[in-house]
Design a protein around this motif. Structure first.
Motif, PDB file in Angstrom:
ATOM      1  N   MET A 238     -17.222  50.478  63.863  1.00  0.00           N
ATOM      2  CA  MET A 238     -17.949  49.305  64.306  1.00  0.00           C
ATOM      3  C   MET A 238     -17.156  48.646  65.426  1.00  0.00           C
ATOM      4  O   MET A 238     -15.958  48.437  65.304  1.00  0.00           O
ATOM      5  CB  MET A 238     -18.143  48.345  63.122  1.00  0.00           C
ATOM      6  CG  MET A 238     -18.879  47.079  63.492  1.00  0.00           C
ATOM      7  SD  MET A 238     -19.086  45.871  62.149  1.00  0.00           S
ATOM      8  CE  MET A 238     -20.183  46.687  61.051  1.00  0.00           C
ATOM      9  N   SER A 239     -17.846  48.304  66.482  1.00  0.00           N
ATOM     10  CA  SER A 239     -17.183  47.679  67.612  1.00  0.00           C
ATOM     11  C   SER A 239     -16.838  46.230  67.277  1.00  0.00           C
ATOM     12  O   SER A 239     -17.403  45.637  66.352  1.00  0.00           O
ATOM     13  CB  SER A 239     -18.085  47.727  68.855  1.00  0.00           C
ATOM     14  OG  SER A 239     -19.157  46.812  68.696  1.00  0.00           O
ATOM     15  N   VAL A 240     -15.921  45.669  68.038  1.00  0.00           N
ATOM     16  CA  VAL A 240     -15.528  44.272  67.850  1.00  0.00           C
ATOM     17  C   VAL A 240     -16.748  43.368  68.044  1.00  0.00           C
ATOM     18  O   VAL A 240     -16.966  42.419  67.279  1.00  0.00           O
ATOM     19  CB  VAL A 240     -14.391  43.895  68.835  1.00  0.00           C
ATOM     20  CG1 VAL A 240     -14.121  42.402  68.806  1.00  0.00           C
ATOM     21  CG2 VAL A 240     -13.122  44.667  68.504  1.00  0.00           C
ATOM     22  N   GLU A 241     -17.562  43.688  69.027  1.00  0.00           N
ATOM     23  CA  GLU A 241     -18.762  42.894  69.289  1.00  0.00           C
ATOM     24  C   GLU A 241     -19.727  42.952  68.107  1.00  0.00           C
ATOM     25  O   GLU A 241     -20.275  41.936  67.683  1.00  0.00           O
ATOM     26  CB  GLU A 241     -19.454  43.399  70.562  1.00  0.00           C
ATOM     27  CG  GLU A 241     -20.597  42.511  71.011  1.00  0.00           C
ATOM     28  CD  GLU A 241     -21.151  42.967  72.347  1.00  0.00           C
ATOM     29  OE1 GLU A 241     -22.367  43.200  72.386  1.00  0.00           O
ATOM     30  OE2 GLU A 241     -20.371  43.094  73.310  1.00  0.00           O
ATOM     31  N   ASP A 242     -19.930  44.135  67.545  1.00  0.00           N
ATOM     32  CA  ASP A 242     -20.805  44.289  66.376  1.00  0.00           C
ATOM     33  C   ASP A 242     -20.226  43.556  65.163  1.00  0.00           C
ATOM     34  O   ASP A 242     -20.955  42.949  64.371  1.00  0.00           O
ATOM     35  CB  ASP A 242     -21.019  45.765  66.041  1.00  0.00           C
ATOM     36  CG  ASP A 242     -21.913  46.466  67.052  1.00  0.00           C
ATOM     37  OD1 ASP A 242     -22.644  45.770  67.789  1.00  0.00           O
ATOM     38  OD2 ASP A 242     -21.872  47.717  67.102  1.00  0.00           O
ATOM     39  N   GLU A 243     -18.911  43.647  65.028  1.00  0.00           N
ATOM     40  CA  GLU A 243     -18.249  42.982  63.913  1.00  0.00           C
ATOM     41  C   GLU A 243     -18.404  41.462  64.024  1.00  0.00           C
ATOM     42  O   GLU A 243     -18.695  40.780  63.029  1.00  0.00           O
ATOM     43  CB  GLU A 243     -16.764  43.365  63.865  1.00  0.00           C
ATOM     44  CG  GLU A 243     -16.069  42.883  62.614  1.00  0.00           C
ATOM     45  CD  GLU A 243     -14.632  43.394  62.512  1.00  0.00           C
ATOM     46  OE1 GLU A 243     -13.923  42.875  61.641  1.00  0.00           O
ATOM     47  OE2 GLU A 243     -14.236  44.282  63.288  1.00  0.00           O
ATOM     48  N   LEU A 244     -18.241  40.914  65.223  1.00  0.00           N
ATOM     49  CA  LEU A 244     -18.419  39.479  65.433  1.00  0.00           C
ATOM     50  C   LEU A 244     -19.862  39.057  65.160  1.00  0.00           C
ATOM     51  O   LEU A 244     -20.116  38.011  64.552  1.00  0.00           O
ATOM     52  CB  LEU A 244     -18.020  39.077  66.852  1.00  0.00           C
ATOM     53  CG  LEU A 244     -16.515  39.001  67.115  1.00  0.00           C
ATOM     54  CD1 LEU A 244     -16.237  38.742  68.593  1.00  0.00           C
ATOM     55  CD2 LEU A 244     -15.871  37.924  66.255  1.00  0.00           C
ATOM     56  N   LYS A 245     -20.798  39.870  65.580  1.00  0.00           N
ATOM     57  CA  LYS A 245     -22.209  39.585  65.333  1.00  0.00           C
ATOM     58  C   LYS A 245     -22.485  39.540  63.825  1.00  0.00           C
ATOM     59  O   LYS A 245     -23.179  38.653  63.334  1.00  0.00           O
ATOM     60  CB  LYS A 245     -23.075  40.660  65.998  1.00  0.00           C
ATOM     61  CG  LYS A 245     -24.559  40.337  65.991  1.00  0.00           C
ATOM     62  CD  LYS A 245     -25.376  41.458  66.593  1.00  0.00           C
ATOM     63  CE  LYS A 245     -25.487  41.258  68.093  1.00  0.00           C
ATOM     64  NZ  LYS A 245     -26.386  42.244  68.728  1.00  0.00           N
ATOM     65  N   GLU A 246     -21.928  40.484  63.087  1.00  0.00           N
ATOM     66  CA  GLU A 246     -22.091  40.539  61.637  1.00  0.00           C
ATOM     67  C   GLU A 246     -21.431  39.328  60.968  1.00  0.00           C
ATOM     68  O   GLU A 246     -22.006  38.726  60.050  1.00  0.00           O
ATOM     69  CB  GLU A 246     -21.516  41.846  61.075  1.00  0.00           C
ATOM     70  CG  GLU A 246     -21.597  41.979  59.570  1.00  0.00           C
ATOM     71  CD  GLU A 246     -23.020  42.033  59.027  1.00  0.00           C
ATOM     72  OE1 GLU A 246     -23.192  41.839  57.812  1.00  0.00           O
ATOM     73  OE2 GLU A 246     -23.970  42.262  59.800  1.00  0.00           O
ATOM     74  N   LEU A 247     -20.241  38.961  61.423  1.00  0.00           N
ATOM     75  CA  LEU A 247     -19.559  37.783  60.869  1.00  0.00           C
ATOM     76  C   LEU A 247     -20.364  36.510  61.118  1.00  0.00           C
ATOM     77  O   LEU A 247     -20.459  35.645  60.244  1.00  0.00           O
ATOM     78  CB  LEU A 247     -18.151  37.650  61.446  1.00  0.00           C
ATOM     79  CG  LEU A 247     -17.114  38.621  60.908  1.00  0.00           C
ATOM     80  CD1 LEU A 247     -15.821  38.528  61.712  1.00  0.00           C
ATOM     81  CD2 LEU A 247     -16.845  38.359  59.430  1.00  0.00           C
ATOM     82  N   ARG A 248     -20.928  36.377  62.301  1.00  0.00           N
ATOM     83  CA  ARG A 248     -21.769  35.209  62.618  1.00  0.00           C
ATOM     84  C   ARG A 248     -22.995  35.163  61.692  1.00  0.00           C
ATOM     85  O   ARG A 248     -23.372  34.103  61.200  1.00  0.00           O
ATOM     86  CB  ARG A 248     -22.204  35.236  64.071  1.00  0.00           C
ATOM     87  CG  ARG A 248     -21.125  34.840  65.026  1.00  0.00           C
ATOM     88  CD  ARG A 248     -21.671  34.718  66.456  1.00  0.00           C
ATOM     89  NE  ARG A 248     -20.572  34.560  67.372  1.00  0.00           N
ATOM     90  CZ  ARG A 248     -20.166  35.481  68.238  1.00  0.00           C
ATOM     91  NH1 ARG A 248     -20.794  36.638  68.335  1.00  0.00           N
ATOM     92  NH2 ARG A 248     -19.138  35.261  69.027  1.00  0.00           N
ATOM     93  N   ARG A 249     -23.616  36.318  61.475  1.00  0.00           N
ATOM     94  CA  ARG A 249     -24.775  36.385  60.601  1.00  0.00           C
ATOM     95  C   ARG A 249     -24.383  35.985  59.171  1.00  0.00           C
ATOM     96  O   ARG A 249     -25.072  35.199  58.521  1.00  0.00           O
ATOM     97  CB  ARG A 249     -25.374  37.792  60.608  1.00  0.00           C
ATOM     98  CG  ARG A 249     -26.702  37.908  59.849  1.00  0.00           C
ATOM     99  CD  ARG A 249     -27.139  39.352  59.644  1.00  0.00           C
ATOM    100  NE  ARG A 249     -26.244  40.099  58.763  1.00  0.00           N
ATOM    101  CZ  ARG A 249     -26.138  39.919  57.439  1.00  0.00           C
ATOM    102  NH1 ARG A 249     -26.868  39.019  56.841  1.00  0.00           N
ATOM    103  NH2 ARG A 249     -25.302  40.641  56.716  1.00  0.00           N
ATOM    104  N   GLU A 250     -23.268  36.496  58.677  1.00  0.00           N
ATOM    105  CA  GLU A 250     -22.809  36.163  57.335  1.00  0.00           C
ATOM    106  C   GLU A 250     -22.433  34.689  57.219  1.00  0.00           C
ATOM    107  O   GLU A 250     -22.761  34.035  56.214  1.00  0.00           O
ATOM    108  CB  GLU A 250     -21.619  37.042  56.950  1.00  0.00           C
ATOM    109  CG  GLU A 250     -21.994  38.488  56.686  1.00  0.00           C
ATOM    110  CD  GLU A 250     -20.793  39.379  56.407  1.00  0.00           C
ATOM    111  OE1 GLU A 250     -19.644  38.878  56.379  1.00  0.00           O
ATOM    112  OE2 GLU A 250     -21.002  40.589  56.222  1.00  0.00           O
ATOM    113  N   LEU A 251     -21.765  34.148  58.236  1.00  0.00           N
ATOM    114  CA  LEU A 251     -21.387  32.741  58.223  1.00  0.00           C
ATOM    115  C   LEU A 251     -22.633  31.855  58.220  1.00  0.00           C
ATOM    116  O   LEU A 251     -22.704  30.865  57.492  1.00  0.00           O
ATOM    117  CB  LEU A 251     -20.491  32.401  59.417  1.00  0.00           C
ATOM    118  CG  LEU A 251     -20.022  30.959  59.507  1.00  0.00           C
ATOM    119  CD1 LEU A 251     -19.250  30.545  58.258  1.00  0.00           C
ATOM    120  CD2 LEU A 251     -19.183  30.754  60.762  1.00  0.00           C
TER     121      LEU A 251
END
Length: 185
Positions: A1-14
């Motif tokens: 998973m790319s850093v960008e995808d990981e950040l997107k997922e973290l934002r969604r979870e937050l």
């Protein structure tokens, strides 16, 4: 998973966790307002056009508090609404919740407590960034009665007794052992 995808997922979870907490706070504040007879707090959890259905009584949510306080104080001396199981399905700016509620209400005779079990079925909406109840439907699943004469037996002398107003110690900020006035049994 790319850093960008990981950040997107973290934002969604937050976003999900933040929304869930805001929705749960809304449900809990309504019960707290109920038990303190705090009309402002109860009204604050409903949208202006929000609706509350409690049996045959259907009120605009912001008007429900005044009605509920009058109805409860006409037959009870105190009560507690306990929210237990709470589920919530969020879809964008709308959520559907089911919260189990156990209400214990002590009669004016001071000897009988009526215990009710039911659920709050809520449609909660985020408007202008704030989650509030758009529709609440209340179910009633069971009831039972019990004896509360032990409260007046002296066994609880010195325990704090809650009040139906902002003099209740739960409003004290900061909560202080010496400076917070309390009513006691």
């Amino acid at each position: 998973m790319s850093v960008e995808d990981e950040l997107k997922e973290l934002r969604r979870e937050l976003r999900y966790v933040t929304d869930r907490l805001a929705i749960l706070d809304c449900v809990m504040k309504q019960s707290r307002g109920h038990d303190r007879h705090d009309i402002e707090l109860m009204a604050s959890v409903y949208h202006n056009d929000g609706v509350d259905e409690h049996g045959p009584v259907v009120k605009l949510g912001p008007d429900y508090g005044e009605y509920a306080n009058q109805a409860h104080s006409s037959v009870f001396v105190d009560h507690l609404h306990n929210i237990t199981t709470h589920t919530c399905e969020i879809d964008g700016d709308e959520a559907h919740c089911e919260s189990y509620v156990i209400g214990a209400m002590r009669s004016r005779d001071g000897k009988t407590v009526h215990i009710f079990g039911g659920r709050y079925l809520d449609r909660v909406e985020r408007r202008d960034g704030v989650w509030r109840i758009a529709l609440r439907r209340c179910t009633l699943e069971w009831t039972m009665n019990g004896d509360t004469s032990l409260l007046s037996s002296g066994s609880f002398t010195g325990f704090i007794k809650g009040t139906w107003d902002k003099n209740d110690p739960s409003y004290a900020r900061p909560l202080d052992l010496e400076k917070t006035p309390v009513k006691k049994w």
